[in-house]
Design a protein around this motif. Structure first.
Motif, PDB file in Angstrom:
ATOM      1  N   UNK A   1       5.365  14.389   3.667  1.00 59.09           N
ATOM      2  CA  UNK A   1       3.701  15.160   3.520  1.00 59.09           C
ATOM      3  C   UNK A   1       2.327  13.735   2.966  1.00 59.09           C
ATOM      4  N   UNK A   2       1.660  14.488   4.690  1.00 54.81           N
ATOM      5  CA  UNK A   2       0.414  13.070   3.783  1.00 54.81           C
ATOM      6  C   UNK A   2      -0.469  14.668   4.006  1.00 54.81           C
TER       7      UNK A   2
ATOM      8  N   UNK B   1      -9.764  11.698   6.900  1.00 53.46           N
ATOM      9  CA  UNK B   1      -9.604  10.363   6.657  1.00 53.46           C
ATOM     10  C   UNK B   1      -8.681  10.671   5.842  1.00 53.46           C
ATOM     11  N   UNK B   2      -6.917   9.558   5.844  1.00 52.83           N
ATOM     12  CA  UNK B   2      -6.138  10.142   5.676  1.00 52.83           C
ATOM     13  C   UNK B   2      -6.381   9.622   3.588  1.00 52.83           C
ATOM     14  N   UNK B   3      -5.814  10.256   2.699  1.00 52.24           N
ATOM     15  CA  UNK B   3      -5.904  10.283   1.261  1.00 52.24           C
ATOM     16  C   UNK B   3      -4.700   9.603   1.242  1.00 52.24           C
ATOM     17  N   UNK B   4      -3.652   9.996   1.381  1.00 53.36           N
ATOM     18  CA  UNK B   4      -2.323   9.106   0.708  1.00 53.36           C
ATOM     19  C   UNK B   4      -0.594   9.853   1.351  1.00 53.36           C
ATOM     20  N   UNK B   5       0.024   9.806   1.204  1.00 47.94           N
ATOM     21  CA  UNK B   5       1.315  10.317   1.938  1.00 47.94           C
ATOM     22  C   UNK B   5       2.796  10.582   0.630  1.00 47.94           C
TER      23      UNK B   5
ATOM     24  N   UNK C   1      10.505   9.610  -3.792  1.00 53.51           N
ATOM     25  CA  UNK C   1       8.318  10.338  -4.702  1.00 53.51           C
ATOM     26  C   UNK C   1       7.925   8.962  -4.427  1.00 53.51           C
ATOM     27  N   UNK C   2       8.378   8.095  -3.304  1.00 48.54           N
ATOM     28  CA  UNK C   2       7.503   6.440  -3.640  1.00 48.54           C
ATOM     29  C   UNK C   2       6.193   7.704  -2.393  1.00 48.54           C
ATOM     30  N   UNK C   3       5.161   6.664  -2.767  1.00 40.84           N
ATOM     31  CA  UNK C   3       3.959   7.881  -2.656  1.00 40.84           C
ATOM     32  C   UNK C   3       2.784   6.272  -1.739  1.00 40.84           C
ATOM     33  N   UNK C   4       1.580   6.691  -0.424  1.00 42.67           N
ATOM     34  CA  UNK C   4       0.478   5.070  -0.426  1.00 42.67           C
ATOM     35  C   UNK C   4      -0.420   6.444  -0.945  1.00 42.67           C
ATOM     36  N   UNK C   5      -1.584   5.153  -0.666  1.00 44.85           N
ATOM     37  CA  UNK C   5      -2.952   6.024  -0.901  1.00 44.85           C
ATOM     38  C   UNK C   5      -3.676   5.073  -0.072  1.00 44.85           C
ATOM     39  N   UNK C   6      -4.640   5.473   0.443  1.00 49.13           N
ATOM     40  CA  UNK C   6      -5.802   5.142   0.637  1.00 49.13           C
ATOM     41  C   UNK C   6      -6.858   4.656  -0.591  1.00 49.13           C
ATOM     42  N   UNK C   7      -7.606   2.966  -0.276  1.00 52.36           N
ATOM     43  CA  UNK C   7      -8.287   2.579  -1.220  1.00 52.36           C
ATOM     44  C   UNK C   7      -9.807   2.497  -1.836  1.00 52.36           C
ATOM     45  N   UNK C   8      -9.771   3.426  -1.069  1.00 52.91           N
ATOM     46  CA  UNK C   8     -10.896   4.904  -1.950  1.00 52.91           C
ATOM     47  C   UNK C   8     -10.692   5.613  -3.016  1.00 52.91           C
TER      48      UNK C   8
ATOM     49  N   UNK D   1       4.799  15.224   8.365  1.00 47.69           N
ATOM     50  CA  UNK D   1       4.563  13.852   8.913  1.00 47.69           C
ATOM     51  C   UNK D   1       5.962  13.388   9.170  1.00 47.69           C
ATOM     52  N   UNK D   2       6.181  13.041  10.786  1.00 53.05           N
ATOM     53  CA  UNK D   2       7.878  13.600  11.100  1.00 53.05           C
ATOM     54  C   UNK D   2       7.676  11.860  11.033  1.00 53.05           C
ATOM     55  N   UNK D   3       7.009  10.966  11.419  1.00 52.99           N
ATOM     56  CA  UNK D   3       7.196   9.348  10.839  1.00 52.99           C
ATOM     57  C   UNK D   3       7.254   8.608   9.404  1.00 52.99           C
ATOM     58  N   UNK D   4       7.413   9.542   9.050  1.00 55.17           N
ATOM     59  CA  UNK D   4       7.936   9.403   7.335  1.00 55.17           C
ATOM     60  C   UNK D   4       6.749   8.350   6.402  1.00 55.17           C
ATOM     61  N   UNK D   5       5.779   8.508   6.553  1.00 52.98           N
ATOM     62  CA  UNK D   5       4.164   8.052   6.177  1.00 52.98           C
ATOM     63  C   UNK D   5       4.313   5.957   6.489  1.00 52.98           C
ATOM     64  N   UNK D   6       5.100   6.455   7.632  1.00 56.02           N
ATOM     65  CA  UNK D   6       4.699   5.020   8.796  1.00 56.02           C
ATOM     66  C   UNK D   6       3.634   4.377   9.484  1.00 56.02           C
ATOM     67  N   UNK D   7       3.383   5.672   9.873  1.00 56.92           N
ATOM     68  CA  UNK D   7       2.504   5.565  11.177  1.00 56.92           C
ATOM     69  C   UNK D   7       1.952   6.822  11.224  1.00 56.92           C
TER      70      UNK D   7
END
Length: 121
Positions: free
Chosen positions: A34-35, A46-50, A56-63, A99-105
């Protein structure tokens, strides 16, 4: 059908906090990352995160890194976006998406309708 419903937006003062919810189905959470995205008044997105599928791993935008946190409650079929130390530049309509690409693209096939966040005194 895949459905996602955002909620929790509103008016908040700078420095305040707000928690957004993205409610969907258990099967959707099992099958998709989920993004979170935000669309500004000028319509830029703008992408915020995923948050990773079944992880439970997450990624975030620098902002937003260090201020925003994405989490998931599988019992409630909900992904949360906890926002702290909000700034006027965070004002936007916030959307969640599969997100079908699992936060990879990004293969964002399904979107919620969005919830508006306004940060101002």
């Amino acid at each position: 059908q895949v459905q996602l419903v955002e909620s929790g937006g509103g008016l908040v003062q700078p420095g305040g906090s707000l928690r957004l919810s993205c409610t969907t189905s258990r099967s959707t959470l099992d099958n998709y990352a989920i993004g979170w995205f935000r669309q500004f008044a000028n319509e830029r997105r703008e992408a915020v995160g995923c948050i990773i599928r079944r992880d439970d791993s997450t990624i975030y935008a620098e902002s937003v890194e260090g201020r925003f946190t994405i989490s998931r409650d599988k019992d409630k079929n909900t992904v949360y976006l906890q926002m702290t130390n909000l700034k006027p530049e965070d004002t936007a309509t916030y959307h969640c998406a599969t997100d079908g690409d699992n936060c990879s693209g990004g293969r964002y096939d399904y979107w919620g309708q969005g919830t508006q966040v306004i940060v101002q005194s």
